[in-house]
Design a protein around this motif. Structure first.
Motif, PDB file in Angstrom:
ATOM      1  N   GLY A 150       0.805  -1.226   0.000  1.00  0.00           N
ATOM      2  CA  GLY A 150       0.000   0.000   0.000  1.00  0.00           C
ATOM      3  C   GLY A 150       0.832   1.267   0.000  1.00  0.00           C
ATOM      4  O   GLY A 150       2.056   1.238  -0.033  1.00  0.00           O
ATOM      5  N   THR A 151       0.134   2.397   0.032  1.00  0.00           N
ATOM      6  CA  THR A 151       0.789   3.707   0.118  1.00  0.00           C
ATOM      7  C   THR A 151       1.065   4.026   1.578  1.00  0.00           C
ATOM      8  O   THR A 151       0.195   3.813   2.431  1.00  0.00           O
ATOM      9  CB  THR A 151      -0.169   4.789  -0.442  1.00  0.00           C
ATOM     10  N   MET A 152       2.256   4.554   1.846  1.00  0.00           N
ATOM     11  CA  MET A 152       2.557   4.902   3.233  1.00  0.00           C
ATOM     12  C   MET A 152       1.819   6.184   3.614  1.00  0.00           C
ATOM     13  O   MET A 152       1.939   7.199   2.943  1.00  0.00           O
ATOM     14  CB  MET A 152       4.067   5.081   3.438  1.00  0.00           C
ATOM     15  N   LYS A 163       5.382   2.184  10.698  1.00  0.00           N
ATOM     16  CA  LYS A 163       4.889   2.867   9.505  1.00  0.00           C
ATOM     17  C   LYS A 163       3.446   2.421   9.304  1.00  0.00           C
ATOM     18  O   LYS A 163       3.126   1.257   9.574  1.00  0.00           O
ATOM     19  CB  LYS A 163       5.692   2.465   8.267  1.00  0.00           C
ATOM     20  N   ILE A 164       2.622   3.307   8.785  1.00  0.00           N
ATOM     21  CA  ILE A 164       1.221   2.972   8.529  1.00  0.00           C
ATOM     22  C   ILE A 164       0.973   3.038   7.017  1.00  0.00           C
ATOM     23  O   ILE A 164       1.335   4.031   6.373  1.00  0.00           O
ATOM     24  CB  ILE A 164       0.274   3.969   9.247  1.00  0.00           C
ATOM     25  N   PHE A 165       0.365   1.969   6.480  1.00  0.00           N
ATOM     26  CA  PHE A 165       0.098   1.880   5.046  1.00  0.00           C
ATOM     27  C   PHE A 165      -1.401   1.718   4.782  1.00  0.00           C
ATOM     28  O   PHE A 165      -2.124   1.164   5.616  1.00  0.00           O
ATOM     29  CB  PHE A 165       0.818   0.664   4.439  1.00  0.00           C
ATOM     30  N   THR A 166      -1.819   2.179   3.604  1.00  0.00           N
ATOM     31  CA  THR A 166      -3.197   1.944   3.178  1.00  0.00           C
ATOM     32  C   THR A 166      -3.367   0.455   2.848  1.00  0.00           C
ATOM     33  O   THR A 166      -2.387  -0.258   2.618  1.00  0.00           O
ATOM     34  CB  THR A 166      -3.546   2.746   1.906  1.00  0.00           C
ATOM     35  N   THR A 167      -4.632   0.018   2.828  1.00  0.00           N
ATOM     36  CA  THR A 167      -4.966  -1.331   2.352  1.00  0.00           C
ATOM     37  C   THR A 167      -6.034  -1.179   1.271  1.00  0.00           C
ATOM     38  O   THR A 167      -6.399  -0.048   0.914  1.00  0.00           O
ATOM     39  CB  THR A 167      -5.532  -2.203   3.495  1.00  0.00           C
ATOM     40  N   GLU A 168      -6.560  -2.317   0.783  1.00  0.00           N
ATOM     41  CA  GLU A 168      -7.632  -2.224  -0.224  1.00  0.00           C
ATOM     42  C   GLU A 168      -8.896  -1.610   0.351  1.00  0.00           C
ATOM     43  O   GLU A 168      -9.718  -1.091  -0.369  1.00  0.00           O
ATOM     44  CB  GLU A 168      -7.953  -3.611  -0.794  1.00  0.00           C
ATOM     45  N   PRO A 188     -10.823   1.199   2.678  1.00  0.00           N
ATOM     46  CA  PRO A 188     -10.578   2.540   3.217  1.00  0.00           C
ATOM     47  C   PRO A 188     -10.675   2.621   4.737  1.00  0.00           C
ATOM     48  O   PRO A 188     -10.136   3.556   5.333  1.00  0.00           O
ATOM     49  CB  PRO A 188     -11.675   3.401   2.555  1.00  0.00           C
ATOM     50  N   ASP A 189     -11.360   1.648   5.352  1.00  0.00           N
ATOM     51  CA  ASP A 189     -11.538   1.707   6.811  1.00  0.00           C
ATOM     52  C   ASP A 189     -10.533   0.843   7.560  1.00  0.00           C
ATOM     53  O   ASP A 189     -10.662   0.616   8.759  1.00  0.00           O
ATOM     54  CB  ASP A 189     -12.974   1.312   7.178  1.00  0.00           C
ATOM     55  N   GLN A 190      -9.514   0.330   6.821  1.00  0.00           N
ATOM     56  CA  GLN A 190      -8.487  -0.483   7.466  1.00  0.00           C
ATOM     57  C   GLN A 190      -7.097  -0.001   7.048  1.00  0.00           C
ATOM     58  O   GLN A 190      -6.918   0.462   5.925  1.00  0.00           O
ATOM     59  CB  GLN A 190      -8.649  -1.973   7.074  1.00  0.00           C
ATOM     60  N   VAL A 191      -6.126  -0.120   7.968  1.00  0.00           N
ATOM     61  CA  VAL A 191      -4.739   0.201   7.625  1.00  0.00           C
ATOM     62  C   VAL A 191      -3.818  -0.932   8.096  1.00  0.00           C
ATOM     63  O   VAL A 191      -4.227  -1.792   8.888  1.00  0.00           O
ATOM     64  CB  VAL A 191      -4.262   1.540   8.257  1.00  0.00           C
ATOM     65  N   LEU A 192      -2.598  -0.874   7.594  1.00  0.00           N
ATOM     66  CA  LEU A 192      -1.600  -1.868   7.978  1.00  0.00           C
ATOM     67  C   LEU A 192      -0.521  -1.169   8.801  1.00  0.00           C
ATOM     68  O   LEU A 192       0.008  -0.152   8.397  1.00  0.00           O
ATOM     69  CB  LEU A 192      -1.018  -2.464   6.691  1.00  0.00           C
TER      70      LEU A 192
END
Ligand code: UDP
Length: 237
Positions: free
Chosen positions: A7-9, A17-22, A24-28
């Motif tokens: 995902g995008t950081m 570090k926090i990344f986007t996932t598929e 919108p209401d969840q992050v990695l």
């Protein structure tokens, strides 16, 4: 070693570090080995710290969920990756203390190791430029950071979380001296976020009273990696 997430950081902090996932209401959350102390004036790395903190956080979030405390935890995806709900972080560090240590001993001239019962709750305003100052409810209201209801809820949750964690660590021959919590808002609800790990807690071995946490890095006590691995073994082993 696994590569970086796809995902995008969104954000890079001191230890994660926090990344986007598929969705919108969840992050990695990706857990790094980087360590900082004293408002990032001291920097270093602790080998495999990210793996330990990810697995310890998974265990503790799962335990807290089982006890009815809402958390952002969804699933651990790999050694260093955790899937979480995407929250809006409340910029307050909630510190819960069972034993005098660290900044409390220094600020009030109290003896390290003295028992605090019932536990003490403190609020720190999360602001790197200000060095995360200790604040009270009125300061946080003045700063428009949290309503009295949210502050009350964070305090209540701090005590409830402590009531779950204290016996859990005691069973593992560890004294939970103090720890820091962060909360976030998800669909208008306050839930526990961030991590709970040897980076954010003080643990003393029940018998030897030796530090098994980031104090070994802060105070150059040596055997840092060994202490993190021992926490992993006692918590998840
Ligand atoms: N803590 C943390 N992040 C911070 C400050 C403190 O996780 O930015 C944790 C720390 O590990 C300890 C507790 O909160 O478990 C209380 O820390 P203290 O106020 O004594 O500050 P310190 O001595 O760490 O500067």
């Amino acid at each position: 070693m696994t590569g970086e997430p796809a995902g995008t950081m969104l954000y890079e902090g001191k230890a994660k570090k926090i990344f986007t996932t598929e969705r919108p209401d969840q992050v990695l959350q990706y857990f790094k080995d980087d360590a900082t102390a004293f408002n990032a004036q001291k920097r270093g790395t602790i080998a495999d710290k990210g793996v330990v903190n990810n697995k310890v956080s998974e265990r503790l979030f799962t335990l807290l969920e089982q006890q009815g405390i809402p958390t952002h935890f969804i699933q651990r995806l790999s050694d260093r990756e955790m899937l979480t709900k995407k929250v809006t972080i409340v910029p307050v560090e909630v510190v819960v203390r069972n034993v005098v240590a660290g900044s409390l001993a220094k600020r009030l001239g109290l003896t390290e190791g003295a028992i605090i019962d019932p536990a003490l709750i403190e609020f720190y305003y999360k602001d790197d430029a200000l060095g995360d100052p200790l604040v009270n409810d009125d300061h946080l209201r003045l700063l428009n950071v949290a309503t009295p209801a949210v502050l009350r809820e964070m305090r209540d949750l701090g005590h409830k979380i402590n009531a779950v964690l204290l016996p859990f660590f005691k069973q593992r021959r560890m004294l939970l001296v103090d720890f820091k919590l962060e909360f976030g808002v998800f669909h208008n609800r306050l839930i526990l976020a961030d991590e709970i790990s040897p980076d954010t807690c003080r643990f003393w071995d029940q018998t030897t009273k030796e530090s098994m946490d980031k104090d070994r890095f802060r105070k150059d006590l040596g055997k840092i990696e060994e202490a993190y691995q021992e926490v992993l073994k006692r918590v998840c082993g």
